[in-house]
Scaffold this active site. Structure first.
Site, mmCIF file in Angstrom:
data_model
loop_
_atom_site.group_PDB
_atom_site.id
_atom_site.type_symbol
_atom_site.label_atom_id
_atom_site.label_comp_id
_atom_site.label_asym_id
_atom_site.label_seq_id
_atom_site.Cartn_x
_atom_site.Cartn_y
_atom_site.Cartn_z
ATOM 1 N N LEU A 7 0.862 -1.172 0.000
ATOM 2 C CA LEU A 7 0.000 0.000 0.000
ATOM 3 C C LEU A 7 0.904 1.229 0.000
ATOM 4 C CD1 LEU A 7 -2.657 -0.974 2.726
ATOM 5 C CD2 LEU A 7 -2.941 -1.063 0.246
ATOM 6 N N ASP A 8 0.449 2.307 -0.637
ATOM 7 C CA ASP A 8 1.228 3.540 -0.626
ATOM 8 C C ASP A 8 1.390 4.044 0.807
ATOM 9 O OD1 ASP A 8 1.270 3.427 -3.379
ATOM 10 O OD2 ASP A 8 -0.462 4.747 -3.623
ATOM 11 N N LYS A 9 2.404 4.863 1.027
ATOM 12 C CA LYS A 9 2.735 5.347 2.370
ATOM 13 C C LYS A 9 1.509 5.882 3.109
ATOM 14 C CE LYS A 9 5.383 8.962 4.723
ATOM 15 N NZ LYS A 9 6.291 10.119 4.561
ATOM 16 N N ARG A 51 -5.412 5.740 -7.612
ATOM 17 C CA ARG A 51 -5.161 7.183 -7.682
ATOM 18 C C ARG A 51 -5.018 7.645 -9.135
ATOM 19 N NH1 ARG A 51 -0.062 7.620 -3.843
ATOM 20 N NH2 ARG A 51 -0.295 9.847 -4.284
ATOM 21 N N THR A 88 -1.754 5.514 2.219
ATOM 22 C CA THR A 88 -2.984 4.724 2.092
ATOM 23 C C THR A 88 -3.066 3.813 3.308
ATOM 24 O OG1 THR A 88 -2.919 4.773 -0.329
ATOM 25 C CG2 THR A 88 -4.222 3.022 0.691
#
Length: 324
Positions: A137-139, A236, A141
C-alpha cells in the site's frame, strides 16, 4: 544467507516430460516461474550433475537435488514499530496499516517501514523474500495487507494474486459528483518525465479498477473500489484519469475545490486533509495452506470518518440546492 535444499526422484510416469514440468508436479508448493529460475540459475542437479535447461527430457527414476540461496532480509534493521495485527496463524499475518508508514525500505526510507517492523515482530521472517510482503500500500494509504510467514505461503499468495484470486476492496472520496459506478480499464506505466508519478499510457501494463458510488455530496463522491490488477498508484491514477482525483492526493489530486457557500470550517477540513482519501477496507483470499476462504474488514480511520462527516454536513446544509 540461508539455503533451501530439496530432494526428490522423477517418477516412472514422468517419462518424456520436461524437467521444469516434472518438478512442477513434484513440488506443487512452488511456482513454475520459481522452478524455472532454479534451473536457469544452475541450482538443480539431475543424478548429481547440474542441468540448466528447463526443456531437458526426463526418463524416469532420476534423482533430483535442488540447492538455492534464499534472499535474506537480515541486512535490514529490525525495529520495534507497533503493528495493528488483524489476524495471525502459522502461515500468514493480516495487518491494518496506518498512514505515514512505508511498506518496504527504499530511497529516502531506509528504516521505519513495515518490513523493519516485521523483522522485529517475527525474526524468522528474515528467511522469506521481502520479509513475506506480498503486496504493498502507498505510504499514506491505510488498511489491510496480507504478509506470508513462510516461503511456501508466499509462493501460493503471489500465485493467487497473479490469478486474481485475492479480492481487495477500498473506500475513497473523489472530487466531483459521480452519478453511477463503472470500470476503468487503462494501462499504467511510469510517467515519462515525473519519475515519482505513474500515468495512463498505451504501452503500460494492463490495469482494471471497478468502482461504485456509495454516497454523493455537493461536489464530491464516496466510492467503493475493487482492484482487478495491482499496479503502483492504480486507484489514484485511474480516478485522476477519469477526472475524479482523490481528495488530498499530493501527486494526482490538485488543489481542493470547496463548493460555493461552504462554511469556513468545511473549507479548512478540505484544505487540511493532507493525504489521499483511500483506505483498503476489505481483503478476501483462500488461505495459502488450508485452502479455506477467509475475509477481513477494517473500519475507516478517524481522519476519513471526520472528512466524510464534514461532507455529509455540508451536503445537508445545502440539500435544497441539489439537482440530483
Amino acid at each position: 544467507m540461508p539455503e533451501l535444499k530439496l530432494t526428490t526422484e522423477i517418477k516412472p510416469t514422468q517419462l518424456g516430460m520436461r524437467l521444469d514440468q516434472a518438478l512442477s508436479e513434484l513440488f506443487p508448493d512452488y511456482s513454475r516461474s520459481r522452478i524455472k529460475e532454479w534451473i536457469l540459475n544452475e541450482s538443480v542437479k539431475v543424478n548429481g550433475k547440474v542441468v540448466n535447461k528447463p526443456k531437458e527430457k526426463m526418463l524416469g527414476g532420476e534423482k533430483i537435488t535442488i540447492c538455492d540461496q534464499i534472499e535474506d532480509e537480515t541486512y535490514h534493521q529490525a525495529e520495534d514499530i507497533p503493528l495493528d495485527i488483524v489476524y495471525e496463524d502459522d502461515d500468514i499475518l493480516v495487518i491494518n496499516k496506518p498512514r505515514d508508514l512505508v511498506v518496504h525500505p527504499g530511497a529516502g526510507n531506509p528504516t521505519g517501514t513495515i518490513l523493519n517492523a516485521l523483522l522485529h515482530y517475527y525474526p524468522q521472517i528474515a528467511s522469506v523474500p521481502r520479509a513475506g510482503i506480498v503486496h504493498r500500500l502507498d505510504k499514506d494509504t491505510t488498511g489491510l495487507m496480507v504478509v506470508a510467514k513462510t516461503i511456501i505461503a508466499q509462493t501460493h499468495l503471489v500465485e493467487s494474486l497473479q490469478l486474481r484470486e485475492i479480492t481487495r476492496e477500498y473506500e475513497a472520496v473523489a472530487m466531483g459528483v459521480i452519478t453511477a459506478g463503472g470500470i476503468v480499464d487503462a494501462p499504467i506505466t511510469r510517467h515519462p518525465t515525473k519519475r515519482t508519478h505513474m500515468a495512463v499510457f498505451p504501452t503500460g501494463k494492463p490495469a482494471v479498477t471497478h468502482y461504485r458510488v456509495m454516497e454523493r455530496y455537493r461536489q464530491h463522491t464516496r466510492l467503493r473500489l475493487r482492484l482487478e490488477t495491482g499496479r503502483t498508484h492504480q486507484i489514484r491514477v485511474h480516478m485522476a484519469h477519469i477526472a475524479h482525483p482523490l481528495i488530498g492526493d499530493p501527486l494526482y489530486g490538485g488543489r481542493p475545490r470547496p463548493p460555493k457557500g461552504a462554511t469556513e470550517a468545511f473549507i479548512q477540513t478540505l484544505r487540511h486533509f493532507d493525504r489521499q482519501a483511500l483506505h483498503a477496507t476489505m481483503l478476501r483470499l483462500f488461505h495459502p495452506i488450508s485452502g479455506e476462504q477467509m475475509e477481513w474488514h477494517a473500519p475507516l480511520p478517524e481522519d476519513m470518518q471526520q472528512l466524510i462527516k464534514a461532507l455529509q454536513d455540508d451536503t445537508a446544509l445545502h440539500k435544497d440546492e441539489l439537482d440530483w
